[in-house]
Enzyme design. Structure first.
Site, PDB file in Angstrom:
ATOM      1  N   ARG A  23      -9.223   0.777   3.040  1.00  0.00           N
ATOM      2  CA  ARG A  23     -10.119  -0.292   3.138  1.00  0.00           C
ATOM      3  C   ARG A  23     -10.853  -0.685   1.795  1.00  0.00           C
ATOM      4  NH1 ARG A  23     -11.436   2.762   7.526  1.00  0.00           N
ATOM      5  NH2 ARG A  23     -10.409   2.066   9.669  1.00  0.00           N
ATOM      6  N   LYS A  62     -15.411   4.034   8.624  1.00  0.00           N
ATOM      7  CA  LYS A  62     -16.082   3.341   9.732  1.00  0.00           C
ATOM      8  C   LYS A  62     -16.804   4.364  10.245  1.00  0.00           C
ATOM      9  CE  LYS A  62     -13.086  -0.906  10.577  1.00  0.00           C
ATOM     10  NZ  LYS A  62     -12.275  -1.505  11.360  1.00  0.00           N
ATOM     11  N   HIS A  66      -6.200  -5.701   2.267  1.00  0.00           N
ATOM     12  CA  HIS A  66      -5.870  -5.378   3.389  1.00  0.00           C
ATOM     13  C   HIS A  66      -4.652  -4.883   3.631  1.00  0.00           C
ATOM     14  CE1 HIS A  66      -7.838  -3.232   6.687  1.00  0.00           C
ATOM     15  NE2 HIS A  66      -6.926  -3.786   7.536  1.00  0.00           N
ATOM     16  N   ARG A 104      -3.151  -1.617   2.244  1.00  0.00           N
ATOM     17  CA  ARG A 104      -3.269  -0.554   3.207  1.00  0.00           C
ATOM     18  C   ARG A 104      -2.306  -0.612   4.436  1.00  0.00           C
ATOM     19  NH1 ARG A 104      -7.301   2.656   6.068  1.00  0.00           N
ATOM     20  NH2 ARG A 104      -7.398   2.107   8.476  1.00  0.00           N
ATOM     21  N   HIS A 124      -8.220   6.143  11.363  1.00  0.00           N
ATOM     22  CA  HIS A 124      -8.311   5.496  12.862  1.00  0.00           C
ATOM     23  C   HIS A 124      -8.896   6.079  13.945  1.00  0.00           C
ATOM     24  CE1 HIS A 124      -4.607   2.645  11.742  1.00  0.00           C
ATOM     25  NE2 HIS A 124      -5.880   2.063  11.428  1.00  0.00           N
ATOM     26  N   TYR A 156       2.221   0.532  13.870  1.00  0.00           N
ATOM     27  CA  TYR A 156       3.175   0.569  12.491  1.00  0.00           C
ATOM     28  C   TYR A 156       4.395   0.840  12.977  1.00  0.00           C
ATOM     29  CZ  TYR A 156      -1.412  -0.112   9.934  1.00  0.00           C
ATOM     30  OH  TYR A 156      -2.433  -0.579   9.451  1.00  0.00           O
TER      31      TYR A 156
END
Length: 303
Positions: free
Chosen positions: A158, A181, A249, A252, A275, A284
């Site tokens: 990111r 994150k 983004h 990515r 994730h 995806y």
């Protein structure tokens, strides 16, 4: 006659503030997420005060039911909130109520059509990075911009993760440790061309990189802003004729799609992307299927 209560009149405003501290300190949510969730909690408190005609406290919050939440969402939808935003708002509200009472009312959120990410082709990704570099005002900034964009594409970072890298990642090897994150760390590959681009930037940069200092520096020596990267990409994509969805983004997304197309395991891809849920990675598979259909239509004589 409706009762008008200012947010300051509600004891629950302190509960919302305490929830924010819990999200930041215990759950390690980002500052942006904390601000958004606390703002949602304040909106709920203000709504409930008007809806019930009295000050909102922990007792009232513990008694909130599905009817209250449906009324709240209806009010928010009347203000123009779209389905996706309403679903996120409901998630934040439920988290707040669960924090207060240990559980939250059960109710289905708005149906949200999950959009499929738009990846950038390998040629376009490299062309974008090179075009951004060509537009730079100084050679070291050109090297920096090329390194950043190749890192996003080559390692699936990111843009905020790339901006948060420090001199602690030096010297560079075949992998790099990234903090994503919720302060979770992961190891991602550092391909030789990406490593070479970063090393070229470091050799040309006039700013020394300290272990605790930002790896990527702005023109005046401070940490590079993600907005600078986004703005440079916006300018470059126009010149290349790329669509509005070609963003940092999107690089990515390209990283994920291209790995999946080469047979990457979903669980491994989940780890590389950072994730929390496999469902976030599974989207995806739709991207890759769409790509295969494009190839089929373009190549098959009877397509």
């Amino acid at each position: 006659m409706a009762v008008t209560l200012d947010l300051q009149d509600h004891p629950a405003r302190w509960i919302a503030a305490e929830w924010g501290r819990h999200l930041a300190q215990d759950r390690r949510r980002s500052a942006h997420t904390v601000r958004a969730y606390v703002a949602t909690a304040h909106r709920l408190v203000a709504f409930l005060g008007q809806y019930h005609g009295k000050a909102v406290d922990a007792v009232l919050l513990a008694e909130v039911g599905p009817a209250d939440l449906r009324a709240y969402l209806a009010a928010r939808r009347a203000e123009g909130l779209a389905n996706a935003s309403a679903a996120r708002e409901l998630s934040a509200v439920r988290g707040f109520l669960k924090h207060v009472a240990g559980e939250a009312p059960r109710m289905k959120g708005p149906r949200v059509k999950r959009s499929v990410p738009r990846p950038v082709s390998p040629d376009d990704a490299v062309a974008l990075a090179e075009d951004v570099a060509d537009a730079a005002s100084q050679p070291w900034i050109a090297a920096r911009d090329l390194a950043v964009l190749l890192l996003l594409y080559g390692s699936g970072l990111r843009v905020g993760e790339a901006m948060a890298l420090t001199g602690a990642v030096l010297p560079l090897g075949e992998t790099i440790r990234v903090t994503g994150k919720r302060a979770k760390t992961r190891i991602v590959p550092l391909l030789p061309p990406v490593r070479a681009a970063i090393e070229d930037y470091l050799a040309k940069s006039p700013w020394p990189v300290e272990r605790d200092g930002a790896l990527f520096r702005g023109a005046r020596g401070g940490p590079l802003s993600a907005d600078i990267v986004r703005r440079a990409v916006r300018i470059a994509r126009a010149g290349l004729g790329l669509g509005d969805r070609t963003t940092p983004h999107a690089l990515r997304h390209s990283f994920a799609t291209h790995l999946l197309g080469r047979g990457a395991d979903l669980r491994a891809l989940q780890e590389l992307l950072g994730h929390a849920s496999l469902s976030s990675t599974q989207i995806y598979t739709s991207v890759d299927a769409a790509h295969l259909m494009d190839v089929y239509r373009n190549a098959h004589p009877r397509a």
